[in-house]
Design a protein around this motif. Structure first.
Motif, PDB file in Angstrom:
ATOM      1  N   VAL A  82       4.808  34.638 -29.331  1.00 62.77           N
ATOM      2  CA  VAL A  82       4.415  35.634 -28.328  1.00 62.77           C
ATOM      3  C   VAL A  82       3.341  35.058 -27.413  1.00 62.77           C
ATOM      4  O   VAL A  82       3.406  35.222 -26.190  1.00 62.77           O
ATOM      5  CB  VAL A  82       3.953  36.940 -29.011  1.00 62.77           C
ATOM      6  CG1 VAL A  82       3.338  37.899 -28.001  1.00 62.77           C
ATOM      7  CG2 VAL A  82       5.116  37.622 -29.715  1.00 62.77           C
ATOM      8  N   VAL A  83       2.359  34.361 -27.974  1.00 60.81           N
ATOM      9  CA  VAL A  83       1.299  33.754 -27.156  1.00 60.81           C
ATOM     10  C   VAL A  83       1.891  32.731 -26.194  1.00 60.81           C
ATOM     11  O   VAL A  83       1.549  32.706 -25.000  1.00 60.81           O
ATOM     12  CB  VAL A  83       0.215  33.112 -28.056  1.00 60.81           C
ATOM     13  CG1 VAL A  83      -0.722  32.232 -27.236  1.00 60.81           C
ATOM     14  CG2 VAL A  83      -0.569  34.193 -28.774  1.00 60.81           C
TER      15      VAL A  83
ATOM     16  N   VAL B 188      -4.814  32.178 -23.367  1.00 58.56           N
ATOM     17  CA  VAL B 188      -4.275  33.509 -23.672  1.00 58.56           C
ATOM     18  C   VAL B 188      -4.867  34.012 -24.977  1.00 58.56           C
ATOM     19  O   VAL B 188      -5.290  35.164 -25.091  1.00 58.56           O
ATOM     20  CB  VAL B 188      -2.735  33.491 -23.747  1.00 58.56           C
ATOM     21  CG1 VAL B 188      -2.179  34.804 -24.237  1.00 58.56           C
ATOM     22  CG2 VAL B 188      -2.153  33.153 -22.383  1.00 58.56           C
ATOM     23  N   ASP B 189      -4.919  33.163 -25.991  1.00 60.93           N
ATOM     24  CA  ASP B 189      -5.498  33.501 -27.290  1.00 60.93           C
ATOM     25  C   ASP B 189      -6.314  32.300 -27.750  1.00 60.93           C
ATOM     26  O   ASP B 189      -5.740  31.250 -28.085  1.00 60.93           O
ATOM     27  CB  ASP B 189      -4.416  33.830 -28.312  1.00 60.93           C
ATOM     28  CG  ASP B 189      -4.987  34.285 -29.637  1.00 60.93           C
ATOM     29  OD1 ASP B 189      -6.210  34.501 -29.739  1.00 60.93           O
ATOM     30  OD2 ASP B 189      -4.198  34.458 -30.592  1.00 60.93           O
TER      31      ASP B 189
ATOM     32  N   ARG C 242      11.803  33.720 -25.428  1.00 63.16           N
ATOM     33  CA  ARG C 242      12.135  33.479 -24.016  1.00 63.16           C
ATOM     34  C   ARG C 242      11.315  34.430 -23.162  1.00 63.16           C
ATOM     35  O   ARG C 242      11.099  35.586 -23.535  1.00 63.16           O
ATOM     36  CB  ARG C 242      13.619  33.749 -23.821  1.00 63.16           C
ATOM     37  CG  ARG C 242      14.102  33.675 -22.388  1.00 63.16           C
ATOM     38  CD  ARG C 242      15.595  33.856 -22.330  1.00 63.16           C
ATOM     39  NE  ARG C 242      15.988  35.127 -22.918  1.00 63.16           N
ATOM     40  CZ  ARG C 242      16.702  36.056 -22.294  1.00 63.16           C
ATOM     41  NH1 ARG C 242      17.129  35.852 -21.077  1.00 63.16           N
ATOM     42  NH2 ARG C 242      17.022  37.177 -22.892  1.00 63.16           N
ATOM     43  N   ALA C 243      10.857  33.952 -22.024  1.00 60.65           N
ATOM     44  CA  ALA C 243      10.130  34.773 -21.059  1.00 60.65           C
ATOM     45  C   ALA C 243      10.935  34.822 -19.767  1.00 60.65           C
ATOM     46  O   ALA C 243      11.418  33.797 -19.286  1.00 60.65           O
ATOM     47  CB  ALA C 243       8.748  34.195 -20.794  1.00 60.65           C
ATOM     48  N   VAL C 244      11.090  36.021 -19.235  1.00 56.14           N
ATOM     49  CA  VAL C 244      11.826  36.222 -17.984  1.00 56.14           C
ATOM     50  C   VAL C 244      10.890  36.928 -17.013  1.00 56.14           C
ATOM     51  O   VAL C 244      10.349  37.997 -17.323  1.00 56.14           O
ATOM     52  CB  VAL C 244      13.103  37.075 -18.212  1.00 56.14           C
ATOM     53  CG1 VAL C 244      13.847  37.285 -16.903  1.00 56.14           C
ATOM     54  CG2 VAL C 244      13.992  36.447 -19.253  1.00 56.14           C
TER      55      VAL C 244
ATOM     56  N   ALA D 207       1.827  33.065 -22.179  1.00 57.90           N
ATOM     57  CA  ALA D 207       1.209  31.994 -21.389  1.00 57.90           C
ATOM     58  C   ALA D 207       2.166  31.485 -20.325  1.00 57.90           C
ATOM     59  O   ALA D 207       1.768  31.251 -19.175  1.00 57.90           O
ATOM     60  CB  ALA D 207       0.773  30.860 -22.313  1.00 57.90           C
ATOM     61  N   GLU D 208       3.429  31.319 -20.690  1.00 55.29           N
ATOM     62  CA  GLU D 208       4.419  30.868 -19.708  1.00 55.29           C
ATOM     63  C   GLU D 208       4.593  31.895 -18.600  1.00 55.29           C
ATOM     64  O   GLU D 208       4.678  31.548 -17.416  1.00 55.29           O
ATOM     65  CB  GLU D 208       5.755  30.625 -20.408  1.00 55.29           C
ATOM     66  CG  GLU D 208       6.838  30.106 -19.492  1.00 55.29           C
ATOM     67  CD  GLU D 208       8.150  29.861 -20.222  1.00 55.29           C
ATOM     68  OE1 GLU D 208       9.196  30.036 -19.569  1.00 55.29           O
ATOM     69  OE2 GLU D 208       8.112  29.509 -21.413  1.00 55.29           O
TER      70      GLU D 208
END
Length: 142
Positions: free
Chosen positions: A120-121, A135-136, A83-85, A125-126
Motif C-alpha cells: 500500500v505504501v 509516505v511512511d 497496482r496504482a491507477v 508513493a507511486e
C-alpha cells in the motif's frame, strides 16, 4: 384389500440433533471469535488498517479508491502484488492489492500485514510521485 404398510402421518416428524445419545452439539467457536470472517475478509481488513494508518498523515487519500482483487488480470513474467491507477475524468484514482499473490508469499498473519502495508505504501508513493520513505517513515524498517 388390506395393506400392511401404515399410512404416512400428516405432520412430519421433528428432526433431532441428539443422535446416538451423544447430547446436543455445542457452539462451533467461542463467542468472542467472529465465525464469518473468511480469508478474503481478513485480508480486506489488513488493507483497510494500512489505509487508515496512512490517511492520518495523508488526508488526500480519502479520495482514492482502494480495492482488493484475488489475482491480476494479465500475468507476465512477474506477478504484481499491487497496482496504482491515476485518476481520470469521472473516475477517482485507484489502488489495487492482489490477495492471492500476497498470501502465497507470506506464511503468517504478521508477515502478511507487513507485506500488505509495504504494498500500500509503495502504491501510494507511486500515485503521489513520492519516495515510499516519505509516505511512511517506517517503510522498510519492520
Amino acid at each position: 384389500m388390506d395393506s400392511s404398510v401404515p399410512p404416512h402421518p400428516s405432520e412430519p416428524r421433528p428432526r433431532r440433533r441428539d443422535r446416538h445419545g451423544r447430547g446436543m452439539r455445542g457452539p462451533v467457536a467461542p463467542p468472542q471469535v467472529p465465525m464469518s470472517a473468511s480469508r478474503s475478509e481478513t485480508f480486506r481488513d489488513l488493507v483497510q488498517d494500512s489505509v487508515e494508518r496512512l490517511e492520518r498523515r495523508w488526508p488526500q487519500l480519502a479520495d482514492v479508491d482502494f480495492q482488493v482483487m484475488d489475482v491480476p488480470g494479465t500475468l507476465g513474467d512477474t506477478v504484481p502484488l499491487g497496482r496504482a491507477v491515476s485518476a481520470e475524468k469521472g473516475r477517482p484514482a485507484q489502488i489495487v492489492v492482489y490477495r492471492r499473490p500476497v498470501e502465497i508469499r507470506t506464511k503468517s498473519r504478521d508477515e502478511r500485514a507487513l507485506l500488505v502495508h509495504e504494498i500500500v505504501v509503495e502504491q501510494v508513493a507511486e500515485l503521489l510521485g513520492l519516495a515510499p520513505e516519505s509516505v511512511d517513515p517506517r517503510y522498510g524498517q519492520d
